[in-house]
Design an enzyme around this catalytic site. Structure first.
Site, PDB file in Angstrom:
ATOM      1  NE  ARG B 342     -16.983   7.359  -0.714  1.00 51.08           N
ATOM      2  CZ  ARG B 342     -16.526   7.302   0.690  1.00 51.08           C
ATOM      3  NH1 ARG B 342     -16.614   6.594   1.482  1.00 51.08           N
ATOM      4  NH2 ARG B 342     -17.982   8.003   0.742  1.00 51.08           N
ATOM      5  CD  GLU B 344     -10.942   5.017  -0.338  1.00 46.10           C
ATOM      6  OE1 GLU B 344     -11.221   4.194   0.895  1.00 46.10           O
ATOM      7  OE2 GLU B 344     -11.370   5.732  -0.164  1.00 46.10           O
ATOM      8  NE  ARG B 350     -12.756  -0.072   9.906  1.00 47.83           N
ATOM      9  CZ  ARG B 350     -11.937   1.670  10.095  1.00 47.83           C
ATOM     10  NH1 ARG B 350     -11.120   1.187   9.715  1.00 47.83           N
ATOM     11  NH2 ARG B 350     -12.930   2.187  10.899  1.00 47.83           N
ATOM     12  CG  HIS B 351     -11.681   0.262   2.693  1.00 46.16           C
ATOM     13  ND1 HIS B 351     -10.788  -0.174   3.973  1.00 46.16           N
ATOM     14  CD2 HIS B 351     -11.987   1.298   2.909  1.00 46.16           C
ATOM     15  CE1 HIS B 351     -10.415   1.646   4.482  1.00 46.16           C
ATOM     16  NE2 HIS B 351     -10.945   2.146   4.001  1.00 46.16           N
ATOM     17  CD  GLU B 493     -16.104   7.564   9.075  1.00 46.23           C
ATOM     18  OE1 GLU B 493     -15.164   6.836   8.936  1.00 46.23           O
ATOM     19  OE2 GLU B 493     -17.679   7.257   9.221  1.00 46.23           O
ATOM     20  CB  SER B 496     -17.691  11.170   7.816  1.00 44.88           C
ATOM     21  OG  SER B 496     -16.890  11.394   8.312  1.00 44.88           O
ATOM     22  NE  ARG B 544     -16.429   1.481   7.270  1.00 39.41           N
ATOM     23  CZ  ARG B 544     -15.343   2.638   7.614  1.00 39.41           C
ATOM     24  NH1 ARG B 544     -15.564   3.109   8.724  1.00 39.41           N
ATOM     25  NH2 ARG B 544     -14.721   2.122   6.762  1.00 39.41           N
TER      26      ARG B 544
END
Lengths: 570, 570
Positions: B342, B344, B350-351, B493, B496, B544
């Site tokens: 990712r 991002e 959390r990332h 979460e 998903s 996670r």
């Protein structure tokens, strides 16, 4: 009942069946003119008029008759089809309902269940309608094909139901209600895998429209033929098409549906399961090392570069560095199953730019042969269990790609490099003592070892130091050689490994000799300055193991969606 | 015997011990000049001469005495050390020998084996020498620490052996021969995990030099302290250091050696094992989908670009497309464990830019709740088995990071989106009916669900359609909603998923609405034109799950070598 499918081209047949009905039908006859004249403009004689009137009357009668037939036909078509609930396309499944229906896999159908009514979900691999009352289907799911019959009955199967079924493109996904019916004699067919039973269809529904048969690039049935079948058909009236590798890979989703491919990828799963199953009992832990690296490490030339925010990163060519660092971090025994990336512009049947590595690394007590022995045991376990647990998969693949069973001795063969060179030279090879083997030489060695030891699997130990990576531990007595090894299957390398250099001083020297500045791999180097136990390991190419175990000729056949310098899709 | 290690800074102590011996020693005195004069050049008086002679004589006697002492010392040092074979650094292991030595793991040491002689390989976590005759060691491997004693004996352990041992830097890797000795009373220590026995050392050898203690960025013992311990020590004379996350990650190999990290990554392996173990019994097969993609697909903004020979490629953000294509290719039920990428630029706890995805996808018969039920069963299985099989790992982590035990009910809770919104609004949240939840709102919902249902795990079903990806199947009765869901652990979460659109017409509409041209995903789109069964699945973030199960506060703690926008090393 024999196979209904063997000897004509189903694609062409289906295409003819699905040609738009009425496309060739003529329009109604033109209305009669108000006043009739001869071609030169003179009025008609009475005789002429009478003749014309007679002709017109005949035409009228003919048209009346045609209209009557058409009306009858239309009436018949509009009448309530008693079987209407038993066939047709289902509405889009948006999870409207849940009744608890369980589908029976085709592989579970057998003569022992004669008379049992079952729900089945399967692909239409082929449909041939021999009359308006009867259609024969080949149904497929996973690596099973079953024969099914749809025959007109007074209360359940109408002619319209047969016609609708016969019009379905191949690959249509079907939900069926059917009865299992024992066959009088075994079905003779290379396609049908369930030989002693067939399905009598009561209800048949499609899950959605698929592209017409004629627009599909090939049929799954054709894509499952062996070379021998295709060759034998060339002298007949219906030669079978041979589907090229690129056509298959361009349409990989269709290609993957063949029973052969369903079996190949179940066997692939099997290799991974057995790999983990064995190592889990030997106290290994699975790691997940990063594929994004800050520096191009092992070999700068064949590494992919990634744009990483305002800087750049590189894709790991193997988990080599990470797994050694995990050993330095006291994990003791680690393995990883994950993608490895090679930016080599090699367009051979053996190379891909992305493949799946089965990597392991292990601290040992005294000698790297502890690790070699464990890996030999690992492969012996895999080779022993595969035919036990995946017999059907292996046989399914062999039907399309016949190959001799993979030979493994009870005690795996470990050859010393020098012995290997000796065998090669005795067989006429000119290879030098410390020279790397090319692919052809490896194949020759594989052949010689097979002849001598009756095995398709062996280990070659004690490679020359100079042809191995910098992190390879030199032999303690002869620095021309090293504590490193390759494993071979059918004369091709499937594992490469070694005792690694765990001493920072020796590592620094080896890096210097290889022209790699320590600063380029500082994190890796520092791990050894904090003390690492002696360790060894290896990297295995998953796709190669499967390819060579099954005797396939191209590595792309064992990759779900293969990647090479010319292929990034699908 | 109590802990020998608790109340002083072992790093400083060891550093003092390892300062180079003789670095402060003076050189020999200068030779006397041939003729002596006063400072102004005049000759010396007799009195002056006598005084000088007396001084020189004193100096000579002093030097003679010193030389005698030095000679005696040297003689003593040169005398044969009866223990010389019992300690020292081993030569570099190049696999010279193989005797079949087996090391006993520290975790296998207990009072029941009192008197047994064992071989042990372990790290020196701490060494304190209380006299020239005695040293206490803390030894570590995996997630066990054992106390060991090295005491002078007439025939086996010399003072030199004690001195040499005391001079070793921490983290030195040791091979020991020792006897297990039952302790009179349980060892009171938060560090020592084996409480009822210690080791009496007979032989001790290091496997190689490691960097001096003072040059190590932190000690593993300090890095294993809980926040509570560190805080409590701040008011004492020896406040314990707190090791920051960046320092840990910059020196990750050292950091990973803590018993806590050894336990975290064994638990991580456990989650993967249980995931596969469950799915293997449910007829799933494991796939390996390509990470190199020809097009930036799911979301162009957050995808990494790769130089691919003369063109470019993109790193897969998930196996979403490939696993759906595997379903269209009739694999039925598939899973994959692999890296996802990712791009991002999120620098939150959390990332990460690379993490491990546990992905699964499954064709269902009638309703996507078949898949939801299976996944609920999967998580229930994982949560039930983890404390059974990994109790010691969980407790080891909790020692450093105390957290309440993870709560799971016998029947997992499935909440409807509308119910969730109602609970939130009743608790004062202003969230709109169809509005996406931010992190804070999710946490609040987790808290409310925990209060109401006594669970740290729940499923939220029926998300609004507009906040889900284009491939999400709309609800059959209310197109504001969809057949999609998230799973939560401790209010965050972790999964998903959704029923996917398997119909090509609806897919084309959904892609158009999302602004994605079909041509950009032609291979994916074509898979559905060849017919795909209704299917659903989900993607799980491995790190996670581990983070939230253990109640850790940063995802980087559960990644071997974490990657984020600012970190690509080590």
């Amino acid at each position: 009942m024999g196979e209904q499918t063997g000897d004509h081209n189903p694609i062409q047949a289906a295409a003819q069946q699905t040609a738009p009905p009425g496309a060739a039908a003529a329009g109604p006859a033109a209305a009669a003119p108000v006043e009739e004249l001869n071609e030169d403009g003179t009025p008609l004689t009475e005789k002429q008029k009478k003749k014309r009137a007679e002709k017109a009357e005949k035409q009228r009668i003919k048209e009346e008759k045609a209209a009557k037939i058409a009306a009858e036909k239309a009436a018949k078509e509009n009448e309530v089809d008693f079987a209407a609930q038993n066939y047709g396309q289902l509405p889009l499944n948006q999870s409207q309902e849940r009744h608890g229906i369980e589908f029976t896999p085709l592989g579970a159908i057998s003569a022992e269940r004669d008379g049992e009514r079952v729900f089945v979900q399967a692909r239409l691999q082929l449909c041939r309608s021999t009359s308006a009352k009867l259609a024969f289907l080949v149904l497929r799911n996973r690596f099973d094909c079953v024969q099914a019959v749809l025959a007109e009955t007074p209360d359940q199967v109408s002619r319209k139901m047969v016609k609708w079924t016969a019009s379905l493109p191949v690959e249509t996904l079907l939900n069926l209600e059917a009865s299992i019916s024992k066959t009088a004699k075994p079905i003779e067919s290379s396609v049908i895998s369930v030989k002693d039973a067939e399905l009598k269809i009561h209800k048949i529904h499609s899950l959605g429209a698929v592209v017409p048969t004629a627009d599909q690039k090939f049929s799954v049935q054709d894509a499952t033929r062996s070379e021998a079948e295709i060759e034998a058909s060339q002298s007949t009236e219906q030669p079978m098409p041979s589907i090229g590798l690129d056509t298959r890979l361009d349409n990989r989703v269709l290609d993957l549906r063949t029973t052969t491919n369903q079996a190949i990828f179940r066997l692939t799963h099997g290799v991974c399961r057995l790999f983990r199953e064995f190592l889990d009992t030997k106290d290994f832990i699975e790691i997940h090392s990063p594929k994004l690296q800050g520096a191009a490490t092992e070999s700068g030339a064949s590494v992919f570069k990634v744009s990483y925010f305002k800087g750049q990163a590189f894709l790991a060519q193997s988990p080599q560095l990470a797994k050694q660092m995990a050993i330095a971090a006291d994990f003791g025994r680690v393995y990883e199953i994950g993608p490895v990336f090679r930016a080599e512009d090699s367009n051979t049947p053996r190379h891909m730019t992305e493949f799946t590595g089965l990597d392991l690394e292990m601290a040992f007590s005294e000698h790297y042969h502890e690790v070699l022995d464990l890996m030999a045991e690992l492969f012996t376990f895999i080779f022993r269990e595969l035919p036990k647990r995946y017999r059907k998969e292996i046989d399914t693949v062999k039907r399309q790609y016949p190959t001799p069973e993979f030979l493994v001795p009870a005690q795996p063969v470990r050859l010393n490099w020098k012995e290997g060179i000796k065998m090669l030279r005795e067989a006429g090879s000119q290879i030098g003592e410390l020279e790397d083997m090319d692919t052809e030489t490896e194949r020759l060695l594989g052949k010689l070892v097979r002849e001598k030891y009756n095995t398709d699997f062996f280990m070659l130990d004690k490679f020359p130091l100079d042809i191995r990576p910098f992190y390879t531990m030199p032999d303690p007595t002869d620095s021309n050689y090293s504590n490193s090894y390759d494993f071979f299957m059918r004369g091709q390398e499937i594992l490469s490994g070694a005792q690694r250099v765990h001493d920072p001083d020796l590592l620094a020297k080896r890096m210097e000799k290889a022209g790699i500045p320590v600063s380029a791999m500082q994190g890796y180097f520092d791990a050894f300055r904090l003390g690492a136990p002696p360790h060894a390991g290896g990297g295995i190419g998953l796709e190669r193991v499967v390819m060579l175990y099954l005797g396939l000729r191209n590595i792309r056949l064992t990759s779900l969606f293969p990647r090479d310098p010319k292929r990034l899709e699908p």
